[in-house]
Scaffold this active site. Sequence first.
Site, PDB file in Angstrom:
ATOM      1  N   GLU A   1      39.525  34.879  44.954  1.00 37.15           N
ATOM      2  CA  GLU A   1      40.505  35.339  45.946  1.00 37.15           C
ATOM      3  C   GLU A   1      40.264  34.714  47.309  1.00 37.15           C
ATOM      4  O   GLU A   1      39.135  34.409  47.657  1.00 37.15           O
ATOM      5  CB  GLU A   1      40.353  36.847  46.158  1.00 37.15           C
ATOM      6  CG  GLU A   1      40.577  37.671  44.951  1.00 37.15           C
ATOM      7  CD  GLU A   1      40.262  39.133  45.245  1.00 37.15           C
ATOM      8  OE1 GLU A   1      40.079  39.864  44.285  1.00 37.15           O
ATOM      9  OE2 GLU A   1      40.186  39.513  46.434  1.00 37.15           O
TER      10      GLU A   1
ATOM     11  N   CYS B   1      39.911  33.721  54.870  1.00 32.14           N
ATOM     12  CA  CYS B   1      38.732  34.403  54.344  1.00 32.14           C
ATOM     13  C   CYS B   1      38.469  33.827  52.955  1.00 32.14           C
ATOM     14  O   CYS B   1      39.315  33.941  52.074  1.00 32.14           O
ATOM     15  CB  CYS B   1      39.013  35.903  54.275  1.00 32.14           C
ATOM     16  SG  CYS B   1      37.707  36.821  53.447  1.00 32.14           S
TER      17      CYS B   1
ATOM     18  N   CYS C   1      29.852  38.778  41.931  1.00 30.83           N
ATOM     19  CA  CYS C   1      28.708  38.925  42.834  1.00 30.83           C
ATOM     20  C   CYS C   1      27.642  39.749  42.116  1.00 30.83           C
ATOM     21  O   CYS C   1      27.979  40.673  41.384  1.00 30.83           O
ATOM     22  CB  CYS C   1      29.142  39.644  44.112  1.00 30.83           C
ATOM     23  SG  CYS C   1      27.819  39.826  45.322  1.00 30.83           S
TER      24      CYS C   1
ATOM     25  N   CYS D   1      26.939  46.219  45.290  1.00 33.45           N
ATOM     26  CA  CYS D   1      27.136  47.296  46.270  1.00 33.45           C
ATOM     27  C   CYS D   1      28.104  48.325  45.667  1.00 33.45           C
ATOM     28  O   CYS D   1      29.105  47.950  45.044  1.00 33.45           O
ATOM     29  CB  CYS D   1      27.694  46.737  47.564  1.00 33.45           C
ATOM     30  SG  CYS D   1      26.637  45.451  48.258  1.00 33.45           S
TER      31      CYS D   1
ATOM     32  N   CYS E   1      32.069  48.213  46.425  1.00 35.41           N
ATOM     33  CA  CYS E   1      32.750  46.913  46.414  1.00 35.41           C
ATOM     34  C   CYS E   1      33.226  46.525  45.016  1.00 35.41           C
ATOM     35  O   CYS E   1      32.471  46.614  44.048  1.00 35.41           O
ATOM     36  CB  CYS E   1      31.810  45.849  46.956  1.00 35.41           C
ATOM     37  SG  CYS E   1      32.493  44.187  46.867  1.00 35.41           S
TER      38      CYS E   1
ATOM     39  N   SER F   1      29.182  36.142  56.313  1.00 34.90           N
ATOM     40  CA  SER F   1      28.830  37.552  56.151  1.00 34.90           C
ATOM     41  C   SER F   1      27.825  37.725  55.012  1.00 34.90           C
ATOM     42  O   SER F   1      28.009  37.191  53.922  1.00 34.90           O
ATOM     43  CB  SER F   1      30.102  38.347  55.850  1.00 34.90           C
ATOM     44  OG  SER F   1      29.796  39.704  55.651  1.00 34.90           O
TER      45      SER F   1
ATOM     46  N   SER G   1      26.396  42.999  56.897  1.00 39.37           N
ATOM     47  CA  SER G   1      27.022  44.204  56.355  1.00 39.37           C
ATOM     48  C   SER G   1      25.971  45.306  56.324  1.00 39.37           C
ATOM     49  O   SER G   1      25.235  45.445  55.358  1.00 39.37           O
ATOM     50  CB  SER G   1      27.547  43.921  54.943  1.00 39.37           C
ATOM     51  OG  SER G   1      28.491  42.879  54.999  1.00 39.37           O
ATOM     52  N   LEU G   2      25.921  46.067  57.390  1.00 31.70           N
ATOM     53  CA  LEU G   2      24.852  47.059  57.526  1.00 31.70           C
ATOM     54  C   LEU G   2      25.255  48.375  56.851  1.00 31.70           C
ATOM     55  O   LEU G   2      24.536  48.891  55.999  1.00 31.70           O
ATOM     56  CB  LEU G   2      24.529  47.254  59.011  1.00 31.70           C
ATOM     57  CG  LEU G   2      23.303  48.085  59.341  1.00 31.70           C
ATOM     58  CD1 LEU G   2      22.046  47.504  58.715  1.00 31.70           C
ATOM     59  CD2 LEU G   2      23.120  48.200  60.862  1.00 31.70           C
TER      60      LEU G   2
ATOM     61  N   CYS H   1      38.297  43.648  48.532  1.00 26.97           N
ATOM     62  CA  CYS H   1      37.513  42.524  48.063  1.00 26.97           C
ATOM     63  C   CYS H   1      37.245  42.615  46.559  1.00 26.97           C
ATOM     64  O   CYS H   1      36.647  43.556  46.087  1.00 26.97           O
ATOM     65  CB  CYS H   1      36.214  42.583  48.866  1.00 26.97           C
ATOM     66  SG  CYS H   1      34.960  41.450  48.438  1.00 26.97           S
TER      67      CYS H   1
HETATM   68  N1  SAH Z   1      28.716  39.498  50.243  1.00 29.62           N
HETATM   69  C1  SAH Z   1      28.936  39.405  51.637  1.00 29.62           C
HETATM   70  C2  SAH Z   1      30.301  38.880  52.010  1.00 29.62           C
HETATM   71  C3  SAH Z   1      31.446  39.327  51.179  1.00 29.62           C
HETATM   72  S1  SAH Z   1      31.848  41.044  51.260  1.00 29.62           S
HETATM   73  C4  SAH Z   1      28.689  40.760  52.288  1.00 29.62           C
HETATM   74  O1  SAH Z   1      28.508  41.729  51.577  1.00 29.62           O
HETATM   75  O2  SAH Z   1      28.623  40.785  53.509  1.00 29.62           O
HETATM   76  C5  SAH Z   1      32.754  41.092  52.793  1.00 29.62           C
HETATM   77  C6  SAH Z   1      32.715  42.428  53.497  1.00 29.62           C
HETATM   78  O3  SAH Z   1      33.543  43.382  52.811  1.00 29.62           O
HETATM   79  C7  SAH Z   1      31.333  43.065  53.575  1.00 29.62           C
HETATM   80  O4  SAH Z   1      31.090  43.553  54.880  1.00 29.62           O
HETATM   81  C8  SAH Z   1      31.446  44.173  52.578  1.00 29.62           C
HETATM   82  O5  SAH Z   1      30.488  45.158  52.804  1.00 29.62           O
HETATM   83  C9  SAH Z   1      32.871  44.613  52.772  1.00 29.62           C
HETATM   84  N2  SAH Z   1      33.429  45.448  51.724  1.00 29.62           N
HETATM   85  C10 SAH Z   1      33.302  45.330  50.401  1.00 29.62           C
HETATM   86  N3  SAH Z   1      33.977  46.310  49.752  1.00 29.62           N
HETATM   87  C11 SAH Z   1      34.567  47.055  50.701  1.00 29.62           C
HETATM   88  C12 SAH Z   1      35.390  48.212  50.689  1.00 29.62           C
HETATM   89  N4  SAH Z   1      35.761  48.778  49.543  1.00 29.62           N
HETATM   90  N5  SAH Z   1      35.796  48.707  51.881  1.00 29.62           N
HETATM   91  C13 SAH Z   1      35.447  48.126  53.036  1.00 29.62           C
HETATM   92  N6  SAH Z   1      34.662  47.034  53.124  1.00 29.62           N
HETATM   93  C14 SAH Z   1      34.222  46.503  51.966  1.00 29.62           C
HETATM   94 FE1  SF4 Z   2      28.644  41.347  46.846  1.00 32.23          FE
HETATM   95 FE2  SF4 Z   2      29.295  41.629  49.416  1.00 32.23          FE
HETATM   96 FE3  SF4 Z   2      30.579  43.015  47.485  1.00 32.23          FE
HETATM   97 FE4  SF4 Z   2      28.051  43.622  48.083  1.00 32.23          FE
HETATM   98  S1  SF4 Z   2      29.821  43.796  49.446  1.00 32.23           S
HETATM   99  S2  SF4 Z   2      28.904  43.412  46.007  1.00 32.23           S
HETATM  100  S3  SF4 Z   2      27.220  41.607  48.540  1.00 32.23           S
HETATM  101  S4  SF4 Z   2      30.598  40.813  47.768  1.00 32.23           S
END
Ligand code: SAH
Ligand code: SF4
Length: 343
Positions: A92, A105, A112, A116, A119, A191, A214-215, A333
């Site tokens: 995507e 983006c 991945c 998380c 996600c 990121s 991504s904290l 995402c």
């Molecule tokens: N893997 C990297 C970059 C891709 S994810 C990372 O984790 O930073 C891009 C951003 O989308 C990250 O900040 C991630 O935490 C956030 N993200 C993923 N799923 C999400 C969701 N359901 N709602 C809001 N942010 C989300």
């Molecule tokens: Fe991967 Fe980023 Fe999604 Fe976490 S938030 S599963 S690191 S894409």
Amino acid sequence: MEKIDILSFDLNELSLFLEELKQPRFRAKQIFKWLHSGVENFDQMTDIPKSFRELLKEKCYIATAEIIKKYVSKIDGTVKYVYKLYDGEYIESVLMKYKHGYTVCISTQVGCRMGCSFCASGIDGLFRNLTPSEMLAQILKAETDNDIRVSNVVMMGMGEPLDNFDNSVKFLKLVSSDNGINIGLRHISLSTSGVVSGIKKLAEYNFPITLSISLHAPFDTIRNDMMKVNKSWNISELLDACKEYQKVTTRRISFEYALIEGVNDSDECADKLSQILKGIMCHVNLIPANPVKENSFKKPNLAKIHAFQKRLTYNGLNATVRRTLGADIDASCGQLRRKAKEV
Ligand code: SAH
Ligand code: SF4
């Protein structure tokens, strides 16, 4: 014979390759420019002799991103793409229009492996890394499909860029090359979920990009539940790496914080977040968590989100709530890819 991924070559590598094929010196720049203008086959390189184009076809391939699905927001023109790669995998990308220009983006992996909990990209694990050329192809396709120039890139699509370190670094070099699409590194954000080893390695390159962390939680107890990566490198180790990174690059760091109702949106979280980020020159991006079909979490209501932001600001942090673009085509995402594949 496996074909060569010619769009992943930098100008120097391309020159060496063409030298081996006994081509004149000027050819490298000529072909590099063609490749970075978005051509998808060698016959589009009209000023290259036909016989040599045939040889290139035999030896090389041009990485492309084929549009499989395209969703255009009626509200703000945001475009979400699902692209198909040469091996049938889907990724995507999102194209956003801001006052200062177009931002794309991009994805850096198919799937991945960071897993998380909130996600959609990580649900099925990692399929494979993207090549530098496949990262570039996402931008080139957005440009040719809309007849525009992209001015900013965020590496925030599917995948963890620092888990695909070498290809991500090579991409940064290619996209900022002045013979290519020439997007300044200052206009690029990377990121990461907090891969500390990668942050340390990245600091050695001293790229003037924006590092985005991504904290999502200021307490290890909460972050452990949200992000597996926190078990490898906890918050304190992550923030130490950020401080080191900032010492080298002197760049402001961006912290992403996806607000989830009842999980990380308390006053106590806001205060702890303010406390642990003291001493880091940074900006906090608050993101109302996007609902994911496979999950049951919710975003807090708007009043709660603004109260959280106010509390951070009151505590001296620079914090804003991220504007939602493409609300009518919303899918977080990784979700579009799953939908397109009907998994
Ligand atoms: N893997 C990297 C970059 C891709 S994810 C990372 O984790 O930073 C891009 C951003 O989308 C990250 O900040 C991630 O935490 C956030 N993200 C993923 N799923 C999400 C969701 N359901 N709602 C809001 N942010 C989300
Ligand atoms: Fe991967 Fe980023 Fe999604 Fe976490 S938030 S599963 S690191 S894409």
